[in-house]
Design a protein around this motif. Structure first.
Motif, PDB file in Angstrom:
ATOM      1  N   VAL A   1       0.863  -1.176   0.000  1.00 19.47           N
ATOM      2  CA  VAL A   1       0.000   0.000   0.000  1.00 19.47           C
ATOM      3  C   VAL A   1       0.903   1.231   0.000  1.00 19.47           C
ATOM      4  O   VAL A   1       1.881   1.300   0.753  1.00 19.47           O
ATOM      5  CB  VAL A   1      -0.920   0.001   1.241  1.00 19.47           C
ATOM      6  CG1 VAL A   1      -1.735   1.283   1.307  1.00 19.47           C
ATOM      7  CG2 VAL A   1      -1.835  -1.208   1.215  1.00 19.47           C
ATOM      8  N   TYR A   2       0.590   2.180  -0.867  1.00 18.38           N
ATOM      9  CA  TYR A   2       1.411   3.391  -0.983  1.00 18.38           C
ATOM     10  C   TYR A   2       0.776   4.532  -0.203  1.00 18.38           C
ATOM     11  O   TYR A   2      -0.424   4.781  -0.302  1.00 18.38           O
ATOM     12  CB  TYR A   2       1.580   3.802  -2.446  1.00 18.38           C
ATOM     13  CG  TYR A   2       2.277   5.129  -2.589  1.00 18.38           C
ATOM     14  CD1 TYR A   2       3.646   5.227  -2.403  1.00 18.38           C
ATOM     15  CD2 TYR A   2       1.561   6.291  -2.861  1.00 18.38           C
ATOM     16  CE1 TYR A   2       4.296   6.447  -2.510  1.00 18.38           C
ATOM     17  CE2 TYR A   2       2.199   7.508  -2.966  1.00 18.38           C
ATOM     18  CZ  TYR A   2       3.564   7.580  -2.782  1.00 18.38           C
ATOM     19  OH  TYR A   2       4.200   8.785  -2.872  1.00 18.38           O
ATOM     20  N   HIS A   3       1.588   5.202   0.592  1.00 18.40           N
ATOM     21  CA  HIS A   3       1.187   6.419   1.297  1.00 18.40           C
ATOM     22  C   HIS A   3       2.149   7.510   0.862  1.00 18.40           C
ATOM     23  O   HIS A   3       3.350   7.258   0.692  1.00 18.40           O
ATOM     24  CB  HIS A   3       1.282   6.236   2.815  1.00 18.40           C
ATOM     25  CG  HIS A   3       0.359   5.189   3.339  1.00 18.40           C
ATOM     26  ND1 HIS A   3      -0.996   5.338   3.391  1.00 18.40           N
ATOM     27  CD2 HIS A   3       0.610   3.940   3.825  1.00 18.40           C
ATOM     28  CE1 HIS A   3      -1.550   4.254   3.895  1.00 18.40           C
ATOM     29  NE2 HIS A   3      -0.589   3.382   4.159  1.00 18.40           N
ATOM     30  N   PRO A   4       1.657   8.748   0.696  1.00 10.82           N
ATOM     31  CA  PRO A   4       2.539   9.835   0.251  1.00 10.82           C
ATOM     32  C   PRO A   4       3.749  10.079   1.159  1.00 10.82           C
ATOM     33  O   PRO A   4       4.745  10.623   0.724  1.00 10.82           O
ATOM     34  CB  PRO A   4       1.618  11.060   0.238  1.00 10.82           C
ATOM     35  CG  PRO A   4       0.248  10.501   0.083  1.00 10.82           C
ATOM     36  CD  PRO A   4       0.270   9.175   0.782  1.00 10.82           C
ATOM     37  N   GLY A   5       3.700   9.619   2.390  1.00 10.43           N
ATOM     38  CA  GLY A   5       4.824   9.819   3.302  1.00 10.43           C
ATOM     39  C   GLY A   5       5.963   8.837   3.125  1.00 10.43           C
ATOM     40  O   GLY A   5       7.022   8.994   3.724  1.00 10.43           O
ATOM     41  N   HIS A   6       5.769   7.808   2.299  1.00 11.51           N
ATOM     42  CA  HIS A   6       6.833   6.823   2.086  1.00 11.51           C
ATOM     43  C   HIS A   6       8.016   7.453   1.361  1.00 11.51           C
ATOM     44  O   HIS A   6       7.847   8.323   0.514  1.00 11.51           O
ATOM     45  CB  HIS A   6       6.321   5.640   1.261  1.00 11.51           C
ATOM     46  CG  HIS A   6       5.435   4.716   2.027  1.00 11.51           C
ATOM     47  ND1 HIS A   6       4.626   3.808   1.417  1.00 11.51           N
ATOM     48  CD2 HIS A   6       5.234   4.540   3.355  1.00 11.51           C
ATOM     49  CE1 HIS A   6       3.966   3.125   2.321  1.00 11.51           C
ATOM     50  NE2 HIS A   6       4.314   3.559   3.506  1.00 11.51           N
ATOM     51  N   VAL A   7       9.202   6.975   1.689  1.00  7.73           N
ATOM     52  CA  VAL A   7      10.405   7.462   1.015  1.00  7.73           C
ATOM     53  C   VAL A   7      10.600   6.622  -0.242  1.00  7.73           C
ATOM     54  O   VAL A   7      11.331   5.641  -0.258  1.00  7.73           O
ATOM     55  CB  VAL A   7      11.632   7.375   1.941  1.00  7.73           C
ATOM     56  CG1 VAL A   7      12.865   7.929   1.233  1.00  7.73           C
ATOM     57  CG2 VAL A   7      11.389   8.114   3.235  1.00  7.73           C
ATOM     58  N   LEU A   8       9.863   7.007  -1.275  1.00  8.04           N
ATOM     59  CA  LEU A   8       9.921   6.344  -2.568  1.00  8.04           C
ATOM     60  C   LEU A   8       9.842   7.392  -3.660  1.00  8.04           C
ATOM     61  O   LEU A   8       9.230   8.447  -3.471  1.00  8.04           O
ATOM     62  CB  LEU A   8       8.734   5.387  -2.739  1.00  8.04           C
ATOM     63  CG  LEU A   8       8.715   4.123  -1.901  1.00  8.04           C
ATOM     64  CD1 LEU A   8       7.381   3.408  -2.054  1.00  8.04           C
ATOM     65  CD2 LEU A   8       9.850   3.207  -2.277  1.00  8.04           C
ATOM     66  N   GLU A   9      10.450   7.096  -4.779  1.00  5.97           N
ATOM     67  CA  GLU A   9      10.343   7.960  -5.945  1.00  5.97           C
ATOM     68  C   GLU A   9       9.270   7.356  -6.854  1.00  5.97           C
ATOM     69  O   GLU A   9       9.439   6.266  -7.394  1.00  5.97           O
ATOM     70  CB  GLU A   9      11.683   8.030  -6.669  1.00  5.97           C
ATOM     71  CG  GLU A   9      11.680   8.955  -7.852  1.00  5.97           C
ATOM     72  CD  GLU A   9      13.032   9.002  -8.555  1.00  5.97           C
ATOM     73  OE1 GLU A   9      13.061   9.510  -9.684  1.00  5.97           O
ATOM     74  OE2 GLU A   9      14.032   8.521  -7.997  1.00  5.97           O
ATOM     75  N   VAL A  10       8.141   8.064  -6.969  1.00  3.17           N
ATOM     76  CA  VAL A  10       7.044   7.573  -7.795  1.00  3.17           C
ATOM     77  C   VAL A  10       7.276   8.049  -9.223  1.00  3.17           C
ATOM     78  O   VAL A  10       7.318   9.248  -9.494  1.00  3.17           O
ATOM     79  CB  VAL A  10       5.685   8.065  -7.269  1.00  3.17           C
ATOM     80  CG1 VAL A  10       4.559   7.572  -8.168  1.00  3.17           C
ATOM     81  CG2 VAL A  10       5.468   7.607  -5.841  1.00  3.17           C
ATOM     82  N   LEU A  11       7.437   7.098 -10.119  1.00  6.35           N
ATOM     83  CA  LEU A  11       7.679   7.423 -11.521  1.00  6.35           C
ATOM     84  C   LEU A  11       6.380   7.748 -12.250  1.00  6.35           C
ATOM     85  O   LEU A  11       6.374   8.554 -13.180  1.00  6.35           O
ATOM     86  CB  LEU A  11       8.406   6.277 -12.216  1.00  6.35           C
ATOM     87  CG  LEU A  11       9.777   5.901 -11.633  1.00  6.35           C
ATOM     88  CD1 LEU A  11      10.337   4.678 -12.340  1.00  6.35           C
ATOM     89  CD2 LEU A  11      10.739   7.066 -11.730  1.00  6.35           C
TER      90      LEU A  11
END
Length: 170
Positions: free
Chosen positions: A113-123
C-alpha cells in the motif's frame, strides 16, 4: 630519519653542483619529534577512507544489489524449468542471502500500500477502477538499506483508484 636514509639523501645531494645542494635542516630534537608526530597523524588520516570513498563504495554496492534483484525478478518470470535456470536461481538466492547477512536489505515494494509519506520515488500514477486505494503495482528499482541506513531510494509505479473531475475540484 634513520642513518641509512640520511646517507642516501646526502648522496643524492652530492650528485648536484654545490650551488644547487640543499642544506640539511638544523632542527632541535623537540622539533623533529613534533614533525614525526605530525607525519604519523597525517599518514593515519590518509589510511582512513574519506566520505567520498565510502559513498563510492555504497553506490557500487547499490548498483550490484539492484542488478542482482533484477536478475532474480527476471528469472522468476521465466517459465523455463531447465536445470540451468534452477541452478542460476539457487545462486542468485544464495547471493541475496549473503548480502542480507552482511547487513544489506533489498526491499521490493510490489503490492505494498502506498502512502505519500513513504520514502519512494514515484515514476507514475496509473488510474485503474480495480483499485480501492493507492498500491505499488511495479517496482522499477528497489530500496536498499545498509546496516539500517537507506543507501538507495526505490522507484515505483503506483496504481490508484479512478477519480472523477468533480472529485478534483471539490
Amino acid at each position: 630519519m634513520s642513518g641509512r636514509d640520511f646517507r642516501r639523501a646526502e648522496r643524492g645531494q652530492r650528485r648536484h653542483h654545490p650551488e644547487f645542494r640543499i642544506a640539511a635542516p638544523d632542527w632541535s630534537a623537540e622539533a623533529r619529534t613534533r614533525l614525526r608526530a605530525l607525519l604519523d597523524a597525517a599518514t593515519g588520516a590518509a589510511a582512513q577512507p574519506s566520505a567520498d570513498e565510502t559513498e563510492l563504495h555504497e553506490k557500487d554496492l547499490a548498483e550490484a544489489a539492484t542488478n542482482l534483484w533484477r536478475a532474480r525478478k527476471r528469472l522468476e518470470r521465466t517459465t523455463n524449468g531447465s536445470k540451468e535456470t534452477r541452478h542460476a536461481g539457487r545462486l542468485l538466492h544464495a547471493s541475496h542471502d549473503a548480502l542480507g547477512r552482511a547487513g544489506l536489505v533489498i526491499q521490493d515494494h510490489d503490492g505494498a500500500v502506498y502512502h505519500p509519506g513513504h520514502v519512494l520515488e514515484v515514476l507514475a500514477f496509473q488510474q485503474d477502477p480495480a483499485f480501492e486505494h493507492d498500491v505499488v503495482i511495479e517496482t522499477k528499482r528497489p530500496s536498499l538499506y545498509l546496516s539500517g541506513r537507506q543507501i538507495q531510494i526505490g522507484q515505483v509505479i503506483v496504481g490508484c483508484p479512478v477519480t472523477s473531475e468533480d472529485d478534483n475540484h471539490a
